[in-house]
Motif scaffolding. Structure first.
Motif, short mmCIF file in Angstrom:
data_model
loop_
_atom_site.label_atom_id
_atom_site.label_comp_id
_atom_site.label_asym_id
_atom_site.label_seq_id
_atom_site.Cartn_x
_atom_site.Cartn_y
_atom_site.Cartn_z
N THR A 180 0.84 -1.19 0.00
CA THR A 180 0.00 0.00 0.00
C THR A 180 0.88 1.24 0.00
OG1 THR A 180 -1.70 -1.18 1.23
CG2 THR A 180 -1.84 1.22 1.19
N GLU A 181 0.56 2.18 -0.88
CA GLU A 181 1.37 3.39 -0.97
C GLU A 181 1.16 4.27 0.25
OE1 GLU A 181 0.79 7.18 -3.59
OE2 GLU A 181 1.96 5.74 -4.79
N ILE A 182 2.27 4.65 0.89
CA ILE A 182 2.20 5.52 2.06
C ILE A 182 2.13 6.98 1.62
CG2 ILE A 182 3.39 6.25 4.15
CD1 ILE A 182 4.64 3.47 4.27
N VAL A 183 3.08 7.39 0.77
CA VAL A 183 3.11 8.77 0.30
C VAL A 183 3.87 8.81 -1.02
CG1 VAL A 183 5.24 9.31 1.55
CG2 VAL A 183 3.66 11.16 0.96
N SER A 184 3.52 9.76 -1.88
CA SER A 184 4.23 9.98 -3.15
C SER A 184 4.29 11.48 -3.40
CB SER A 184 3.52 9.26 -4.30
OG SER A 184 2.18 9.71 -4.42
N ILE A 185 5.49 11.95 -3.83
CA ILE A 185 5.73 13.39 -3.98
C ILE A 185 6.41 13.63 -5.33
CG2 ILE A 185 6.73 15.45 -2.93
CD1 ILE A 185 7.01 13.85 -0.33
N MET A 186 5.88 14.61 -6.07
CA MET A 186 6.52 15.07 -7.29
C MET A 186 7.31 16.33 -6.96
SD MET A 186 7.19 15.15 -10.53
CE MET A 186 6.10 13.94 -11.27
N PHE A 187 8.65 16.29 -7.21
CA PHE A 187 9.53 17.42 -6.92
C PHE A 187 9.91 18.13 -8.22
CE2 PHE A 187 10.29 15.00 -3.02
CZ PHE A 187 10.22 16.02 -2.08
N GLU A 188 9.93 19.45 -8.14
CA GLU A 188 10.42 20.29 -9.22
C GLU A 188 11.42 21.27 -8.62
OE1 GLU A 188 10.61 21.63 -13.22
OE2 GLU A 188 9.55 19.92 -12.36
N MET A 189 12.64 21.34 -9.19
CA MET A 189 13.68 22.24 -8.71
C MET A 189 13.83 23.40 -9.68
SD MET A 189 14.13 19.12 -7.51
CE MET A 189 14.68 18.17 -6.09
N LEU A 197 3.76 26.56 -11.13
CA LEU A 197 2.84 25.78 -10.30
C LEU A 197 1.85 24.98 -11.14
CD1 LEU A 197 2.07 28.36 -7.45
CD2 LEU A 197 3.81 26.57 -7.53
N LYS A 198 1.31 25.58 -12.20
CA LYS A 198 0.32 24.89 -13.02
C LYS A 198 0.91 23.65 -13.67
CE LYS A 198 -3.00 25.70 -16.74
NZ LYS A 198 -3.54 26.71 -17.69
N GLU A 199 2.12 23.80 -14.26
CA GLU A 199 2.76 22.66 -14.90
C GLU A 199 3.11 21.57 -13.89
OE1 GLU A 199 6.68 21.73 -17.72
OE2 GLU A 199 6.25 23.76 -16.99
N LEU A 200 3.54 21.99 -12.68
CA LEU A 200 3.86 21.01 -11.64
C LEU A 200 2.62 20.25 -11.20
CD1 LEU A 200 5.81 19.74 -9.62
CD2 LEU A 200 5.44 21.71 -8.11
N ASP A 201 1.49 20.93 -11.11
CA ASP A 201 0.23 20.25 -10.73
C ASP A 201 -0.17 19.25 -11.82
OD1 ASP A 201 -2.18 20.15 -8.91
OD2 ASP A 201 -3.15 20.71 -10.79
N ARG A 202 0.04 19.62 -13.11
CA ARG A 202 -0.29 18.68 -14.19
C ARG A 202 0.64 17.46 -14.15
NH1 ARG A 202 0.28 21.92 -17.97
NH2 ARG A 202 2.33 21.30 -18.78
N ASP A 203 1.92 17.68 -13.87
CA ASP A 203 2.85 16.55 -13.76
C ASP A 203 2.47 15.65 -12.59
OD1 ASP A 203 4.22 17.51 -15.91
OD2 ASP A 203 5.72 18.59 -14.72
N ARG A 204 2.04 16.24 -11.50
CA ARG A 204 1.63 15.43 -10.33
C ARG A 204 0.46 14.51 -10.68
NH1 ARG A 204 -2.08 15.55 -6.04
NH2 ARG A 204 -3.20 17.33 -6.91
N HIS A 205 -0.54 15.03 -11.38
CA HIS A 205 -1.68 14.20 -11.75
C HIS A 205 -1.29 13.14 -12.77
CE1 HIS A 205 -3.99 17.53 -9.90
NE2 HIS A 205 -4.89 16.59 -9.68
N GLU A 206 -0.47 13.50 -13.77
CA GLU A 206 -0.10 12.54 -14.80
C GLU A 206 0.74 11.40 -14.25
OE1 GLU A 206 1.82 14.80 -17.80
OE2 GLU A 206 -0.04 15.63 -18.65
N GLU A 219 0.71 12.00 -4.94
CA GLU A 219 -0.25 12.60 -4.01
C GLU A 219 0.08 14.07 -3.74
OE1 GLU A 219 -2.16 11.79 0.45
OE2 GLU A 219 -0.52 10.54 -0.33
N TYR A 220 1.36 14.40 -3.60
CA TYR A 220 1.79 15.76 -3.28
C TYR A 220 2.71 16.29 -4.38
CZ TYR A 220 0.10 14.77 1.43
OH TYR A 220 -0.66 14.44 2.51
N ALA A 221 2.82 17.62 -4.44
CA ALA A 221 3.74 18.29 -5.35
C ALA A 221 4.49 19.35 -4.55
CB ALA A 221 3.00 18.94 -6.51
N VAL A 222 5.84 19.38 -4.74
CA VAL A 222 6.69 20.30 -3.99
C VAL A 222 7.62 21.01 -4.98
CG1 VAL A 222 8.43 20.56 -2.19
CG2 VAL A 222 6.57 18.90 -1.91
N LEU A 223 7.62 22.32 -4.91
CA LEU A 223 8.53 23.13 -5.72
C LEU A 223 9.68 23.59 -4.85
CD1 LEU A 223 9.24 24.61 -8.35
CD2 LEU A 223 7.82 26.53 -7.55
#
Length: 435
Positions: free
Chosen positions: A242-251, A268-277, A281-285
Motif C-alpha cells: 500500500t502506498e504511504i506517500v508519493s511526492i513530485m519534486f520540481e527544482m 505551479l500549473k505545470e507542476l500540478d499537471r505533472d503530479r496528476h499525470e 499525491e503531493y507536489a513540492v517546488l
C-alpha cells in the motif's frame, strides 16, 4: 418521671419530663409571681365560696334541727373552725413550697445567665482568635501570591529574552545562509546552478536514505511521454504494497532563464499537471526564485488555495518537507489500508454479483426451456387423458349395452317368444309331446 404533691389535697401524682419541663418553664417565667398571687386569690375565693356554701348548709340544718341538736351545732362549729385552721395551714404550706421552688428556680436562672455570659465571652474570645489566625493566613497567602507574581514576571522576562535571542540567532543564520546562496549563485553559471540544486537535493536524500528512508523510491522523472516531466519522484510503500506517500519534486532557480526573471507561480500549473499525470499525491517546488520574497523566505509555503496538496520551499527545507509529509501519511496509513481492503472487498463483491447475475441468467434460460418442455408434456398428458376418457366412456357404453343385452337374454322365455305366433307355439307343443 417526677413525683408532684398537690398542695390542696396532698395527693401525689407522677409527671413526665415534658410536663415537668413545662412546669419549670412556667415557674421561670417573669410573670410567675403575678400568676401565683392570682392563683392564690382564686384559691381563696374558692375557699370562701366553699365556706359560704358550708355555712348556708349548716345554717339550714341548724334551722331545721334547732330544737333537737344544739349540741350538734356546737360540734359542727368546732369542726368548721378546725377545717378552716387546717385549710389555712395547707395554704401556708403550699405557699412555702411554691416560694421555695420559685427561689430555687430563680437561682438556677441566675446561674444559667451567668453561664451564658461566660460562654458568650469565651465564644467571643475564640472568634477573635480565629479571626486573627484567618487574617494571618490571608496575609501569608497574599505575600505568597505577590512573590509568585514577581517570580512569574521574572520568568516571563527571562523567557522573552531567551526567545528574542533565539529568533535573532535564527534570523542571523538565515541571513547568512541567504548570503551564501546568493554568493554561490553569483559565481556559478546557468547550467551549473541548476545541476547543483538537483545534485544538492539528491545528495541530501542519499545521505539519509540508509537510515531514514531504506525502502523509499527517489529517482529522476524520465517519463516524458505526456510532453512534460518533473525533476524527481519520491514514493514509499508498506509491507503489503500500500502506498504511504508519493511526492513530485520540481527544482527551480534564478539562473534557469537569464533573459527574464521568473516567478514561482509560473511553474505551479505545470507542476500540478505533472503530479496528476504521474499519479503522485503531493507536489513540492524547491526553488531559489524570488530571493527577496518574505513569503518564501519564511519557510514552507502552502499553496493549496491555488493547487491542492502543493507546497513551495527553499532547499534547506527539502528533507524536513519529506519527513513532514511522510509522518503525516503514516498517521493515515491505517485508513489507507482499510480503504484498499474495502476497495478489494468491493471488487470481490462486484465479481460475486456478476457471477451471481450470470448464474441467474443461465438458470432463468434453462428454467424457461424446462418450463416449456414441462408445459408441452402436460399438454400431451392432458390430450392422453382426454383420449383415455373417451375410450373409458366407450367401454362403459359397451358394458352397459352388454348388460342390457344380458338382461334381455335372461328375460327371454318360450312363452314370450311364441306369444302372438301360433305356428311356433304349435311347433314347440309338438316338441314337448315328443319328449
Amino acid at each position: 418521671m417526677h413525683d408532684i404533691i398537690c398542695p390542696h389535697c396532698h395527693t401525689a401524682f407522677k409527671i413526665d419530663e415534658a410536663g415537668y419541663a413545662d412546669i419549670l418553664k412556667q415557674v421561670r417565667d417573669k410573670d410567675f409571681s403575678a400568676q401565683l398571687h392570682e392563683r392564690l386569690e382564686l384559691a381563696a375565693q374558692d375557699t370562701r365560696k366553699a365556706l359560704e356554701l358550708a355555712q348556708l348548709k349548716a345554717a339550714g340544718e341548724l334551722q331545721r334541727a334547732a330544737a333537737a341538736k344544739d349540741a350538734e351545732i356546737q360540734k359542727l362549729k368546732a369542726t368548721l373552725e378546725a377545717s378552716e385552721v387546717a385549710r389555712n395551714l395547707a395554704v401556708a404550706q403550699a405557699l412555702g413550697a411554691v416560694e421555695k421552688e420559685r427561689d430555687a428556680l430563680a437561682a438556677e436562672l441566675r446561674q444559667a445567665k451567668h453561664e451564658q455570659q461566660l460562654a458568650a465571652s469565651l465564644a467571643q474570645a475564640t472568634f477573635a482568635n480565629e479571626l486573627q489566625q484567618a487574617l494571618s493566613a490571608l496575609q501569608r497567602e497574599r505575600d505568597e501570591l505577590k512573590s509568585g507574581l514577581e517570580r512569574a514576571a521574572l520568568e516571563k522576562k527571562l523567557a522573552e529574552t531567551s526567545l528574542r535571542d533565539k529568533y535573532e540567532t535564527q534570523l542571523k543564520d538565515r541571513d547568512e545562509a541567504i548570503e551564501r546562496l546568493r554568493d554561490m549563485k553569483a559565481r556559478l553559471s546557468t547550467k551549473m546552478v541548476g545541476e547543483t540544486l538537483e545534485q544538492h537535493c539528491e545528495t541530501e536524500f542519499n545521505r539519509l536514505r540508509a537510515t531514514a528512508f531504506p525502502k523509499s523510491y527517489f529517482e529522476k522523472d524520465n517519463d516524458a511521454r505526456s510532453g512534460s516531466k518533473g525533476d524527481y519522484i519520491f514514493r514509499e510503500h508498506d509491507e503489503a504494497g500500500t502506498e504511504i506517500v508519493s511526492i513530485m519534486f520540481e527544482m527551480k532557480n534564478e539562473n534557469d532563464h537569464t533573459a527574464t526573471k521568473q516567478k514561482n507561480e509560473d511553474f505551479l500549473k505545470e507542476l500540478d499537471r505533472d503530479r496528476h499525470e504521474k499519479g503522485c499525491e503531493y507536489a513540492v517546488l524547491v526553488t531559489l526564485l524570488e530571493p527577496d520574497s518574505e513569503l518564501y523566505n519564511t519557510g514552507i509555503v502552502d499553496v493549496a488555495h491555488r493547487y491542492p496538496k502543493m507546497y513551495v520551499i527553499r532547499p534547506q527545507f527539502f528533507i524536513p518537507m519529506i519527513t513532514l509529509l511522510r509522518n503525516a501519511a503514516m498517521n493515515s496509513l491505517k485508513y489507507k489500508s482499510e480503504l484498499a481492503l474495502a476497495k478489494a472487498q468491493s471488487i470481490d463483491i462486484t465479481n460475486f454479483e456478476n457471477d451471481l447475475e450470470s448464474f441467474k441468467t443461465a438458470f432463468a434460460r434453462n428454467y424457461d426451456l424446462a418450463s416449456r418442455s414441462f408445459s408441452k408434456a402436460i399438454d400431451e398428458i392432458d390430450k392422453s387423458i382426454d383420449h383415455l376418457q373417451k375410450t373409458k366412456e366407450a367401454l362403459l357404453g359397451t358394458d352397459r349395452n352388454l348388460r342390457l343385452a344380458n338382461d334381455k337374454a335372461q328375460d327371454v322365455t318360450i312363452k314370450k317368444l311364441t306369444r302372438g305366433n301360433p305356428t311356433m307355439k304349435a311347433r314347440f307343443a309338438e316338441l314337448g309331446k315328443e319328449e
